[in-house]
Write a protein that holds these residues in place. Structure first.
Motif, PDB file in Angstrom:
ATOM      1  N   ASP A   1       0.837  -1.205   0.000  1.00 28.00           N
ATOM      2  CA  ASP A   1       0.000   0.000   0.000  1.00 28.00           C
ATOM      3  C   ASP A   1       0.869   1.251   0.000  1.00 28.00           C
ATOM      4  O   ASP A   1       0.532   2.257  -0.635  1.00 28.00           O
ATOM      5  CB  ASP A   1      -0.980  -0.004   1.185  1.00 28.00           C
ATOM      6  CG  ASP A   1      -0.347  -0.406   2.500  1.00 28.00           C
ATOM      7  OD1 ASP A   1       0.692  -1.085   2.492  1.00 28.00           O
ATOM      8  OD2 ASP A   1      -0.904  -0.044   3.557  1.00 28.00           O
ATOM      9  N   GLY A   2       2.015   1.188   0.674  1.00 30.34           N
ATOM     10  CA  GLY A   2       2.944   2.309   0.640  1.00 30.34           C
ATOM     11  C   GLY A   2       3.633   2.383  -0.714  1.00 30.34           C
ATOM     12  O   GLY A   2       3.629   3.423  -1.387  1.00 30.34           O
TER      13      GLY A   2
ATOM     14  N   LEU B   1      -0.963  -5.507  -1.862  1.00 25.46           N
ATOM     15  CA  LEU B   1      -1.136  -6.056  -0.517  1.00 25.46           C
ATOM     16  C   LEU B   1      -1.204  -4.912   0.484  1.00 25.46           C
ATOM     17  O   LEU B   1      -0.201  -4.259   0.787  1.00 25.46           O
ATOM     18  CB  LEU B   1       0.004  -7.013  -0.183  1.00 25.46           C
ATOM     19  CG  LEU B   1       0.157  -8.196  -1.153  1.00 25.46           C
ATOM     20  CD1 LEU B   1       1.235  -9.152  -0.669  1.00 25.46           C
ATOM     21  CD2 LEU B   1      -1.157  -8.939  -1.326  1.00 25.46           C
TER      22      LEU B   1
ATOM     23  N   ASN C   1      -1.731  -3.593   4.055  1.00 23.10           N
ATOM     24  CA  ASN C   1      -1.748  -3.894   5.496  1.00 23.10           C
ATOM     25  C   ASN C   1      -1.858  -2.609   6.331  1.00 23.10           C
ATOM     26  O   ASN C   1      -1.614  -2.605   7.528  1.00 23.10           O
ATOM     27  CB  ASN C   1      -0.514  -4.703   5.908  1.00 23.10           C
ATOM     28  CG  ASN C   1       0.778  -4.004   5.508  1.00 23.10           C
ATOM     29  OD1 ASN C   1       0.757  -2.872   5.020  1.00 23.10           O
ATOM     30  ND2 ASN C   1       1.905  -4.668   5.719  1.00 23.10           N
TER      31      ASN C   1
ATOM     32  N   MET D   1      -0.036   0.035   6.466  1.00 21.67           N
ATOM     33  CA  MET D   1       1.181   0.616   7.064  1.00 21.67           C
ATOM     34  C   MET D   1       2.397   0.425   6.151  1.00 21.67           C
ATOM     35  O   MET D   1       2.396  -0.408   5.255  1.00 21.67           O
ATOM     36  CB  MET D   1       1.466  -0.043   8.417  1.00 21.67           C
ATOM     37  CG  MET D   1       1.658  -1.525   8.321  1.00 21.67           C
ATOM     38  SD  MET D   1       1.881  -2.248   9.974  1.00 21.67           S
ATOM     39  CE  MET D   1       1.996  -3.967   9.536  1.00 21.67           C
ATOM     40  N   TYR D   2       3.409   1.210   6.465  1.00 22.51           N
ATOM     41  CA  TYR D   2       4.746   0.960   5.913  1.00 22.51           C
ATOM     42  C   TYR D   2       5.309  -0.196   6.733  1.00 22.51           C
ATOM     43  O   TYR D   2       6.080  -0.008   7.675  1.00 22.51           O
ATOM     44  CB  TYR D   2       5.623   2.195   6.078  1.00 22.51           C
ATOM     45  CG  TYR D   2       5.304   3.356   5.146  1.00 22.51           C
ATOM     46  CD1 TYR D   2       5.322   3.185   3.767  1.00 22.51           C
ATOM     47  CD2 TYR D   2       5.047   4.624   5.653  1.00 22.51           C
ATOM     48  CE1 TYR D   2       5.050   4.254   2.905  1.00 22.51           C
ATOM     49  CE2 TYR D   2       4.785   5.697   4.793  1.00 22.51           C
ATOM     50  CZ  TYR D   2       4.786   5.500   3.423  1.00 22.51           C
ATOM     51  OH  TYR D   2       4.544   6.543   2.580  1.00 22.51           O
ATOM     52  N   GLY D   3       4.868  -1.404   6.352  1.00 21.43           N
ATOM     53  CA  GLY D   3       5.056  -2.563   7.220  1.00 21.43           C
ATOM     54  C   GLY D   3       6.511  -2.888   7.516  1.00 21.43           C
ATOM     55  O   GLY D   3       6.862  -3.263   8.643  1.00 21.43           O
TER      56      GLY D   3
HETATM   57 MG   LIG Z   1       2.098  -1.924   3.685  1.00 24.78          MG
END
Ligand SMILES: [Mg+2]
Ligand SMILES: Cc1ncc(C[n+]2csc(CCOP(=O)(O)OP(=O)(O)O)c2C)c(N)n1
Length: 559
Positions: free
Chosen positions: A441-442, A466, A468, A470-472
């Protein structure tokens, strides 16, 4: 015969034609109108992009797939600085590329005129060569040099600034001859020495990386690996250099590497490093081989002599391009017995177990192991996978079996936002191959605007996004180093399926495992650029460890 008088822009575009350019990527600017005008009548396909970062990454992807310089045109100042991530990617990935940049007219230089930039200073450390053309009559010479510099030795990006009045000025000058790719061939004594070292080895291993490979070079290396029953690993994001379904393949040296693979390389007595530099990521922060003198016998093959001995002092250094080196391998013969062959079989089994998505279970309703298993079942081996940076990339790197050269577009520089433009570049070049982007997403929104370019040129790329929230990756590092202290890593996201539809593509939201397969089918049959907006549980941060488990482990260790 006297040369005809042409504008600088015409001379420049004629040089591109001489050197075989069939495609350019650009964002237009008033600074290089005369070049755009010359392109109007040239048999060169132009892809007009939405942001120079996207255009430069498309050109880089083109260079990666073809081995010929990817060509990008951008305007001065902000256009050039926007393009800089593409230049950095080409640099770190050793990709041939040429960026042409508009420039203010010659008579205004040094006044800090509108969008003025000193390109030699700004791009000098980033590019392999950065220059500015002062005289239209020198285009044949300078463009010819750019093609040679970009493709020779360790390939890389060249930046050429084009003062506006140089592009409009007339000159009578002859075209240059077409550039040659300069191959560096290994000497007979090198190959004899290599054979001797292999005959003395008990546990050899080959590591493949870098650029200047080709389908033919990969096939030659496969034959060599077969004759020697040699275990072969690929370095970070270079999995397309050896077929994953081959009995000699033992995995890749990326992020989140198989510990068994690392152990085998550490135990090896001979490391054959072909084409790559074994830089920070594949060397696991420079811990894999001792620096400067590895314990193993290191045979390093690289097309640029200045990379040989730069970090690792090789036992045998061979200055050769992978193309030329693999041709010479046909004359290297295996010993009567191969003491390492059982180890190769065991290492391949370890790889198969590590890359099997079957047993992977993550928190949440969308099981990425099942998604990967489905992709393995339905997508053909010539599918080109593209990705930028983020933990989402692990799914494709670990669980997709790359089997063909030219099917992987992923930046070793770890630049986010690469996947979508790379896919556009790839689909422009290879309309008949499926092109799939894995994006976070980022990551997606760093160059998501190029989805509009895919729509404009009717390029049905598929984005598996994908989300989630956040900047996972950074959150994962935060939980490891500063557990529980979440700082600047959360994201509030748009509806990416609606984004796809608003751009004129196909979009669908996927929340459950069982919804993925039919959604994929609908996306592929839509015939449009498509986004599958996949909602991933934020806990599902890696295939093996949840976010909470990472936090608890860090807390338990006293962080
Ligand atoms: Mg992410
Ligand atoms: C251009 C750029 N900016 C920042 C980073 C640092 N960085 C690496 S991964 C990452 C987060 C990626 O987030 P996302 O795309 O959502 O993927 P996830 O890790 O959540 O799967 C960031 C910010 C980078 N590698 N490249």
């Amino acid at each position: 015969m006297t040369a005809p008088s042409r504008t600088g822009g015409q001379i420049l575009v004629d040089q591109l034609l001489v050197h075989g350019v069939d495609h350019i990527f650009c964002v237009p600017g008033e600074s290089y109108l005369a070049a755009l005008d010359a392109l109007h009548d040239a048999s060169i396909t132009v892809t007009v992009c939405r942001q120079e970062g996207g255009a430069a990454m498309m050109a880089e992807a083109y260079g990666k797939l073809t081995g010929r310089p990817g060509i990008c045109f951008v305007t001065r100042g902000p256009g050039a600085t926007n393009a800089s991530p593409g230049i950095h990617i080409a640099r770190q990935d050793s990709t041939p590329m040429i960026l042409f940049v508009g420039q203010i007219e010659r008579g205004m230089r040094e006044r800090e005129a509108f969008q003025e930039l000193d390109y030699r200073a700004a791009f000098g450390p980033l590019a392999k060569w950065a220059t500015e053309v002062d005289d239209p009559a020198r285009f044949p010479e300078i463009v010819s040099r750019a093609f040679h510099v970009a493709t020779s030795g360790r390939p890389g990006p060249v930046v050429i600034a084009l003062p506006e009045d140089v592009l409009t000025e007339m000159a009578a000058v002859a075209d240059a001859p077409r550039y040659q790719v300069i191959e560096t061939h290994p000497g007979l004594t090198h190959m004899a020495e290599l054979q001797k070292l292999l005959h003395g080895a008990k546990k050899p291993v080959a590591l493949l990386g870098g650029s200047r490979w080709s389908d033919v070079a990969v096939q030659r290396f496969v034959r060599f690996a077969e004759r020697f029953e040699l275990p072969v690993a690929c370095t970070f994001r270079r999995q397309m250099l050896f077929p994953a379904d081959h009995a000699s393949y033992i995995g890749d040296l990326g992020l989140g590497v198989n510990p068994k693979l690392l152990a085998r390389i550490k135990e090896a007595d001979l490391v054959l490093l072909v084409g790559g530099r074994l830089s920070e990521i594949p060397s696991q922060s420079y811990t894999l081989l001792d620096i400067p003198a590895p314990k193993q016998i290191l045979v390093h093959i690289h097309p640029d002599p200045s990379e040989l001995g730069r970090v690792y002092a090789p036992h045998l250094a061979i200055n050769a391009s992978p193309n030329a080196f693999t041709a010479a391998l046909e004359g290297v013969h295996p010993p009567a017995s191969l003491p390492w062959s059982e180890g190769t079989t065991a290492a391949h089994s370890d790889y198969l177990a590590w890359s099997d998505p079957e047993s992977i279970r993550v928190p949440g309703a969308l099981q990425m192991g099942d998604v990967m298993r489905h992709l393995r079942e339905v997508m053909p081996s010539d599918t080109i996978f593209c990705n930028g940076a983020g933990n989402f990339a692990t799914w494709v790197h670990r669980f997709w079996p790359f089997r063909e050269y030219g099917t992987q577009l992923a930046p070793t520089s770890g630049s986010m936002g690469y996947g979508v433009p790379a896919a556009v570049g790839a689909k422009r070049l290879r309309p008949d191959s499926p092109v799939v982007v894995f994006a976070g997403d980022g990551d997606f929104l760093m160059n998501g605007q190029e989805f509009a370019t895919a729509v404009q040129y009717d390029l049905p790329i598929l984005v598996i996004l994908l989300d989630n929230g956040m900047y996972g990756t950074i959150r994962m590092h935060q939980e490891r180093e500063y557990p529980g202290r979440v700082s600047a890593t959360m994201l509030q996201n748009p509806d990416f399926s609606a984004y796809a539809r608003a751009f004129g593509g196909y979009g669908e939201r996927v929340e459950m495992t069982e919804d993925f397969a039919p959604a994929l089918q609908r996306a592929l049959t839509s015939g449009k650029p498509a986004i599958l907006h996949c909602i991933l549980d934020p806990e599902a941060i890696t295939p093996s460890m949840s976010l909470s488990a990472i936090r608890e482990k860090a807390l338990a260790s006293g962080k």
